[in-house]
Design a protein around this motif. Structure first.
Motif, mmCIF file in Angstrom:
data_model
loop_
_atom_site.group_PDB
_atom_site.id
_atom_site.type_symbol
_atom_site.label_atom_id
_atom_site.label_comp_id
_atom_site.label_asym_id
_atom_site.label_seq_id
_atom_site.Cartn_x
_atom_site.Cartn_y
_atom_site.Cartn_z
ATOM 1 N N PHE A 151 185.712 23.961 -2.603
ATOM 2 C CA PHE A 151 184.365 24.517 -2.461
ATOM 3 C C PHE A 151 184.182 25.756 -3.336
ATOM 4 O O PHE A 151 183.126 25.939 -3.946
ATOM 5 C CB PHE A 151 184.084 24.867 -1.003
ATOM 6 N N ALA A 155 181.176 24.700 -5.712
ATOM 7 C CA ALA A 155 179.897 24.957 -5.031
ATOM 8 C C ALA A 155 178.766 25.245 -6.012
ATOM 9 O O ALA A 155 177.598 24.961 -5.725
ATOM 10 C CB ALA A 155 180.059 26.111 -4.053
ATOM 11 N N TRP A 164 178.401 15.428 -0.783
ATOM 12 C CA TRP A 164 179.825 15.555 -1.074
ATOM 13 C C TRP A 164 180.552 14.372 -0.447
ATOM 14 O O TRP A 164 180.376 14.092 0.741
ATOM 15 C CB TRP A 164 180.388 16.851 -0.500
ATOM 16 N N TRP A 183 182.992 28.497 5.171
ATOM 17 C CA TRP A 183 181.885 27.736 4.599
ATOM 18 C C TRP A 183 181.013 27.117 5.681
ATOM 19 O O TRP A 183 181.514 26.668 6.701
ATOM 20 C CB TRP A 183 182.415 26.637 3.682
ATOM 21 N N LEU A 205 176.840 20.851 1.751
ATOM 22 C CA LEU A 205 177.365 22.210 1.856
ATOM 23 C C LEU A 205 176.201 23.186 1.768
ATOM 24 O O LEU A 205 175.387 23.117 0.854
ATOM 25 C CB LEU A 205 178.359 22.472 0.723
ATOM 26 N N LYS A 208 178.530 29.744 1.457
ATOM 27 C CA LYS A 208 179.627 30.519 2.019
ATOM 28 C C LYS A 208 179.095 31.427 3.129
ATOM 29 O O LYS A 208 178.022 32.009 3.001
ATOM 30 C CB LYS A 208 180.287 31.354 0.921
#
Length: 222
Positions: A151, A155, A164, A183, A205, A208
């Motif tokens: 990641f 990212a 993903w 994350w 995703l 963070k």
């Protein structure tokens, strides 16, 4: 899953045509020839390429939106071409293969030319850190890096809508649970058809997590 069962699975589940099967057969033959001079895949899987590598790669399409023919797919650490080259052979996606090892780069470039995929497949012969930032619809990685590092590196190629697809073997659930400390995302662990104990992380995703520092102010006055 035997090799015969693997080919039958491709035909039954993904409706792979005879023409595409012939292209996959050409790729398998090319891989076997190349494996005589470089370590592309584990020697123990050379006689099980269809089940251990082709179907293991192709099953990712069961979780992707294949109705969007112009989707851009980023495959990290493509190595012998799994899953990226298999995805390119089975779909109309535009695929970028990221590979930094010189002999693998040469192998992938020749494979792309042999399979007549130069119009849709790009071999990015650099480390991921040096690849120019751009958004991708799908990001895949098979045995590329532990999840937090993956990641961290990838990212910047994703939006909140990027899908993903990450085969993570038997540690899939544990890796995602560990990564959630850093994350934020929406991932499910899906079963692999090639290994009943293996999992595939499928999801998006969100970014963070921000570190929050709690400052104690007891005994202090404004």
């Amino acid at each position: 899953m035997t090799e015969t069962e693997a080919i039958a699975w491709l035909q039954a589940q993904l409706h792979v045509s005879r023409e595409t099967l012939e292209a996959l057969e050409a790729f398998v033959a090319f891989l076997k020839r190349e494996a005589e001079s470089q370590n592309l895949i584990s020697a123990s899987t050379l006689d099980h390429i269809w089940s251990r590598h082709i179907v293991d790669s192709a099953q990712l399409l069961m979780f992707a939106n294949n109705s969007a023919p112009q989707s851009n797919w980023l495959d990290l650490g493509s190595g012998a071409g799994f899953p990226g080259l298999v995805i390119a052979l089975l779909t109309n996606h535009h695929v970028t293969l990221v590979e930094s090892r010189a002999r693998r780069i040469d192998y992938l470039q020749r494979a792309v030319e042999m399979l007549d995929l130069t119009h849709r497949v790009k071999v990015a012969g650099v480390t991921l850190e040096r690849l120019e930032t751009a958004p991708f619809s799908v990001i895949s990685a098979r045995a590329f890096a532990p999840l937090p590092k993956l990641f961290d590196l990838a990212a910047r190629f994703a939006t909140n809508n990027t899908l993903w697809l990450l085969p993570k073997g038997r540690n899939a659930k544990a890796e995602w649970e560990s990564a959630q400390a850093l994350w934020d995302g929406n991932f499910q662990v899906m079963d692999s058809v090639t290994d009943q104990e293996a999992g595939i992380l499928v999801g998006t995703l969100l970014g963070k997590r921000k570190n929050r520092t709690i400052v104690e102010t007891q005994g202090q006055e404004e």
